[in-house]
Structure formats: structure tokens, C-alpha cells
Design an enzyme around this catalytic site. Structure first.
Site, PDB file in Angstrom:
ATOM      1  N   ASP A 103       0.168  -0.946   0.271  1.00 19.42           N
ATOM      2  CA  ASP A 103       0.151  -0.102  -0.505  1.00 19.42           C
ATOM      3  C   ASP A 103       0.853   0.975   0.097  1.00 19.42           C
ATOM      4  O   ASP A 103       0.525   2.394  -0.643  1.00 19.42           O
ATOM      5  CB  ASP A 103      -1.092  -0.442   0.956  1.00 19.42           C
ATOM      6  CG  ASP A 103       0.012  -0.374   2.508  1.00 19.42           C
ATOM      7  OD1 ASP A 103       0.917  -0.532   2.737  1.00 19.42           O
ATOM      8  OD2 ASP A 103      -1.138  -0.840   3.858  1.00 19.42           O
ATOM      9  N   ASP A 106       6.900   4.098   3.278  1.00 17.97           N
ATOM     10  CA  ASP A 106       6.774   5.275   4.372  1.00 17.97           C
ATOM     11  C   ASP A 106       8.248   4.839   5.215  1.00 17.97           C
ATOM     12  O   ASP A 106       9.084   6.029   4.236  1.00 17.97           O
ATOM     13  CB  ASP A 106       5.820   4.593   4.989  1.00 17.97           C
ATOM     14  CG  ASP A 106       5.839   5.582   6.631  1.00 17.97           C
ATOM     15  OD1 ASP A 106       6.411   7.012   6.048  1.00 17.97           O
ATOM     16  OD2 ASP A 106       5.914   5.879   7.825  1.00 17.97           O
ATOM     17  N   THR A 110       9.787  -2.105   5.754  1.00 16.81           N
ATOM     18  CA  THR A 110       9.243  -3.201   5.518  1.00 16.81           C
ATOM     19  C   THR A 110       9.553  -3.431   3.861  1.00 16.81           C
ATOM     20  O   THR A 110       9.491  -5.377   3.815  1.00 16.81           O
ATOM     21  CB  THR A 110       7.850  -2.789   5.355  1.00 16.81           C
ATOM     22  OG1 THR A 110       7.458  -1.815   6.459  1.00 16.81           O
ATOM     23  CG2 THR A 110       6.540  -3.794   5.081  1.00 16.81           C
ATOM     24  N   LYS A 134       5.656   7.886   0.476  1.00 18.81           N
ATOM     25  CA  LYS A 134       6.021   9.310   1.209  1.00 18.81           C
ATOM     26  C   LYS A 134       7.632   9.189   1.722  1.00 18.81           C
ATOM     27  O   LYS A 134       8.141   9.565   2.777  1.00 18.81           O
ATOM     28  CB  LYS A 134       5.107   9.361   2.699  1.00 18.81           C
ATOM     29  CG  LYS A 134       3.788   9.403   2.333  1.00 18.81           C
ATOM     30  CD  LYS A 134       3.547   9.104   4.023  1.00 18.81           C
ATOM     31  CE  LYS A 134       2.997   8.066   5.511  1.00 18.81           C
ATOM     32  NZ  LYS A 134       2.648   8.398   6.034  1.00 18.81           N
ATOM     33  N   ASP A 162      -5.076   1.336   6.651  1.00 15.16           N
ATOM     34  CA  ASP A 162      -5.919   1.790   7.928  1.00 15.16           C
ATOM     35  C   ASP A 162      -5.875   2.305   8.700  1.00 15.16           C
ATOM     36  O   ASP A 162      -3.903   2.975   9.128  1.00 15.16           O
ATOM     37  CB  ASP A 162      -5.855   0.545   8.190  1.00 15.16           C
ATOM     38  CG  ASP A 162      -4.873  -0.325   8.572  1.00 15.16           C
ATOM     39  OD1 ASP A 162      -4.073  -0.420   8.308  1.00 15.16           O
ATOM     40  OD2 ASP A 162      -4.435  -0.607  10.088  1.00 15.16           O
TER      41      ASP A 162
END
Ligand code: IMP
Ligand code: MG
Length: 185
Positions: A103, A106, A110, A134, A162
Site C-alpha cells: 500500500d 513510508d 517493510t 512518502k 488503516d
């Protein structure tokens, strides 16, 4: 969990649809392979991946599809610990050309970890496709091969993303405003 509200629409369903179609074509332009494997990082990628692969057939891309779960977050908005693979993909990656789908990119931890992990499992190539990026939040040097939208440093939800497990079902991407005004995350 901090008090917050979900406010302005940052990316509309129409913008998402158009960009996802383009991304499939960008992937097809460089990623055609007899041994193509798409790996979605759960849970945030589930809507994006489902929409993305629907454009694959018309671009003559015919992947195998699997998922893995990476955890690092707890219920906050800061990655406090190293991401770990908590549920691995199970299809054989020997010689595969992998496209990892997530998704959002950042801090980069990950996807850096996921890409390394998939290489170690025998993938021939690993490319990364992130719906959102980002860049100003990056902690480890890592860039995606395909990015849907670059966004400013805001916390966002919807279209699979989420906050504390909620708001994934929104058909658009929305910005979250934290109402406690505390600095930092
Ligand atoms: P990274 O390891 O810091 O790049 O974080 C990637 C993961 O953090 C993503 O897969 C998301 O699950 C989560 N994340 C980062 N930023 C946001 C956001 O703005 N909204 C929702 N989840 C986010
Ligand atoms: Mg995630």
C-alpha cells in the site's frame, strides 16, 4: 490510539482507478516474464492488488499470485520495531520474476525487508510496486520501481490502508487529522 478524525479526500476513486490502470501498463512495459509472481503484503495491499491484477490480463501479464504478512506496527503510526515476516508466501519462487505489491512506502523498512526476503527465497528479480510513497519519511535507503502517487507526510487511510485496523473499506484515500495536537508520532 490517539484521538483523530478522518477528513479531506486526498485521492478520489476515479484518480485511483486511472492510476492503477497506468501502473499495470508500466509493469507490463518492463516486467513481462514467463515466471511472473505477484506477492501482496497484507493487509494493506489487498484492495490495490485486486484492482491492479484486473488490468494484467489485458496487458498480457499472467502471474501467479500469493501473499505474505509483514508486521511492525502495533496500533500506533510509527514503526517501533523491525518488520518481521509473520506469514510467508508458499509458492516456489525459484527463478521467478517477482513484483511485490504494497500500500505505502513510508520509512522503507517493510519493503526493504520483504524484497531481501524474497531474493533469499530464490527469486531471480524482485521489483516493488507501492501505491503511495512518502519520500520525506524514509529512514532506510529504498525506492520502489513503480509508484502510484507521491504524497506529503500525512497519515492516510482508505483503499486498504488503516488506522488501528479501521477505514480500509473507504473507496478513496483520506487524510487523518489527530486532534490531540501532540507532536511527533
Ligand atoms: P514502512 O516500513 O515504514 O515503509 O511502513 C510501511 C507500512 O506502514 C505500510 O505497509 C503501512 O502498513 C504502514 N503505513 C505507513 N504509513 C501509513 C499511512 O499513512 N497510513 C496507513 N498505514 C501506513
Ligand atoms: Mg501494511
Amino acid at each position: 490510539m490517539r484521538p483523530y478524525h478522518v477528513d479531506e479526500v486526498l485521492i478520489t476513486p476515479r484518480q485511483l482507478e486511472r492510476r492503477v490502470d497506468e501502473l499495470a501498463r508500466e509493469i507490463a512495459a518492463v516486467g513481462r516474464s514467463e515466471n511472473l509472481v505477484v506477492i501482496g503484503i497484507l493487509r494493506g495491499s489487498f484492495i490495490f492488488l485486486a484492482d491492479l491484477v484486473r488490468w494484467f490480463a489485458m496487458n498480457d501479464l499472467h502471474p501467479r499470485i500469493d501473499f505474505m504478512i509483514m508486521e511492525s506496527y502495533g496500533s500506533g503510526t510509527t514503526a517501533q520495531k523491525e518488520p518481521v515476516v509473520s506469514r510467508d508466501c508458499t509458492i516456489d519462487l525459484a527463478g521467478a520474476d517477482v513484483v511485490v505489491v504494497d500500500d505505502i512506502l513510508d520509512t522503507g523498512r517493510t519493503l526493504q525487508k520483504a524484497a531481501r526476503h524474497l531474493k533469499e527465497k530464490g527469486a531471480k528479480t524482485v521489483r516493488v510496486c507501492a501505491l503511495l510513497d512518502k519520500p520525506s519519511r524514509r529512514i532506510v535507503p529504498f525506492e520502489a520501481d513503480f509508484v502510484g502517487f507521491k504524497i506529503e507526510d500525512a497519515f492516510v487511510v482508505g483503499y486498504g490502508l488503516d488506522y488501528d485496523g479501521r477505514h480500509r473499506e473507504l473507496p478513496h484515500i483520506a487524510k487523518v487529522t489527530f486532534t490531540d495536537e501532540a507532536k511527533g508520532r
